[in-house]
Design a protein around this motif. Structure first.
Motif, PDB file in Angstrom:
ATOM      1  N   THR A  22       0.747  -1.189  -0.085  1.00 43.33           N
ATOM      2  CA  THR A  22      -0.250  -0.126  -0.056  1.00 43.33           C
ATOM      3  C   THR A  22       0.940   1.344  -0.020  1.00 43.33           C
ATOM      4  O   THR A  22       0.474   2.321  -0.813  1.00 43.33           O
ATOM      5  N   TRP A  25       2.924   1.242  -3.643  1.00 37.75           N
ATOM      6  CA  TRP A  25       1.816   1.409  -4.722  1.00 37.75           C
ATOM      7  C   TRP A  25       0.454   2.000  -4.360  1.00 37.75           C
ATOM      8  O   TRP A  25       0.361   3.177  -4.343  1.00 37.75           O
ATOM      9  N   SER A  26      -0.462   0.868  -4.165  1.00 36.85           N
ATOM     10  CA  SER A  26      -1.677   1.566  -3.619  1.00 36.85           C
ATOM     11  C   SER A  26      -2.316   0.390  -2.806  1.00 36.85           C
ATOM     12  O   SER A  26      -2.203  -0.817  -2.898  1.00 36.85           O
ATOM     13  N   LEU A  27      -3.584   0.664  -1.938  1.00 35.77           N
ATOM     14  CA  LEU A  27      -4.191  -0.286  -1.350  1.00 35.77           C
ATOM     15  C   LEU A  27      -4.836  -1.306  -2.154  1.00 35.77           C
ATOM     16  O   LEU A  27      -5.234  -2.438  -2.019  1.00 35.77           O
ATOM     17  N   ALA A  28      -5.208  -0.779  -3.550  1.00 37.31           N
ATOM     18  CA  ALA A  28      -6.184  -1.674  -4.252  1.00 37.31           C
ATOM     19  C   ALA A  28      -5.049  -3.005  -4.816  1.00 37.31           C
ATOM     20  O   ALA A  28      -5.555  -3.978  -4.922  1.00 37.31           O
ATOM     21  N   GLN A  84      -6.930   2.831 -13.321  1.00 34.92           N
ATOM     22  CA  GLN A  84      -5.785   3.541 -12.588  1.00 34.92           C
ATOM     23  C   GLN A  84      -5.847   3.062 -11.218  1.00 34.92           C
ATOM     24  O   GLN A  84      -4.748   3.829 -10.404  1.00 34.92           O
ATOM     25  N   ALA A  85      -6.514   2.164 -10.761  1.00 38.75           N
ATOM     26  CA  ALA A  85      -6.592   2.108  -9.135  1.00 38.75           C
ATOM     27  C   ALA A  85      -5.294   1.579  -8.622  1.00 38.75           C
ATOM     28  O   ALA A  85      -4.935   1.787  -7.581  1.00 38.75           O
ATOM     29  N   PHE A  86      -4.546   0.609  -9.404  1.00 40.61           N
ATOM     30  CA  PHE A  86      -3.524   0.024  -8.921  1.00 40.61           C
ATOM     31  C   PHE A  86      -2.059   0.808  -8.960  1.00 40.61           C
ATOM     32  O   PHE A  86      -1.484   0.585  -8.039  1.00 40.61           O
ATOM     33  N   ASP A  87      -2.229   1.889  -9.659  1.00 38.89           N
ATOM     34  CA  ASP A  87      -1.169   2.683  -9.679  1.00 38.89           C
ATOM     35  C   ASP A  87       0.139   2.347  -9.849  1.00 38.89           C
ATOM     36  O   ASP A  87       1.309   2.300  -9.052  1.00 38.89           O
TER      37      ASP A  87
END
Length: 253
Positions: A22, A25-28, A84-87
């Motif tokens: 997270t 990168w991202s929480l997704a 774009q959620a994964f970033d």
């Protein structure tokens, strides 16, 4: 191990990586990794539904782990490109999916190698059979215990990661250099633009002074901030106490 034990073991191993993924990168992407870890936990046991494949045969090898890793990496790239959620970039996304997919299968093999039946992880290159004969696969207590510990660890990791406070950047972003008139680090920090939320934008927030709502009266000690309807009784009680106190201190004629 049985299914419950494998799922719990994979969840336990992946739990520490949730905040790391997270933050990087991202929480997704972290949630996607958790899904991959859970799915791959029982994937090698698909051989039980295929009559021509021996149980703990080809699907319980490092080669199968690499194959699943390639599929998971490609799937991560496809899902990342769909939004774009994964970033995450293509190369990093593939590497992440490959690592989680391969690691999930290897974790399953580790859970089977401790049972009496064991596995041959390098077949057909090597027929070496590996087993630690620690406990039987059908041991219900161990399977349930591992599932419980893994589920608690993963849920706690997710809760702590999601519950972390998120910093808000100042309006317009931080300046790359300090203003020319700044004479110190403190002056430079104080000169940064900040996002200010007006009190009137907060629903239900009012300032009451002697029963009348008005703007923020800085320095007026009799003003009471309240959020309706929670603090209305408190404001009324204070007014009653104030009136009673004044009546007690009224000079007797």
């Amino acid at each position: 191990m049985y299914r419950d034990g494998h799922v719990g073991f994979n969840a336990l191993l992946y739990a520490p990586f949730v905040p790391l993924v997270t933050a990087r990168w991202s929480l997704a992407l972290a949630l996607w990794g958790a899904a991959l870890a859970i799915v791959t936990a029982t994937l090698p046991d698909v051989d039980q539904a295929i009559a021509r494949i021996d149980h703990r045969g080809p699907t319980h090898t490092v080669w199968f782990a690499c194959l699943v890793g390639l599929v998971a990496g490609a799937g991560t790239v496809l899902v990342a490109h769909s939004g774009q959620a994964f970033d995450v970039g293509a190369s990093a996304g593939f590497g992440f999916g490959f690592a989680v997919g391969t690691g999930g299968i290897l974790a399953h093999l580790a859970g089977d190698v401790v049972t009496p039946m064991g596995i041959s992880p390098l077949a057909p290159v090597s027929r070496a059979h590996v087993t630690f004969d620690a406990f039987k696969s059908k041991n219900g207590r161990i399977n349930r215990a591992v599932l419980l510990v893994g589920a608690v660890a993963l849920l706690a990791s997710l809760a702590l990661t999601i519950g972390q406070p998120i910093g808000v950047a100042p309006a317009g972003g931080y300046p790359s250099v300090a203003p020319r008139h700044a004479t110190s680090a403190i002056d430079a920090a104080q000169s940064r633009p900040v996002a200010v939320i007006p009190w009137t934008a907060i629903p239900g927030l009012q300032l009451v002074s002697n029963g009348n709502s008005h703007g923020i009266p800085f320095g007026e000690s009799e003003s009471i901030a309240r959020c309706e309807p929670i603090a209305r009784p408190a404001a009324s009680a204070i007014d009653r106490l104030r009136s009673r106190f004044r009546s007690w201190n009224r000079p007797i004629a």
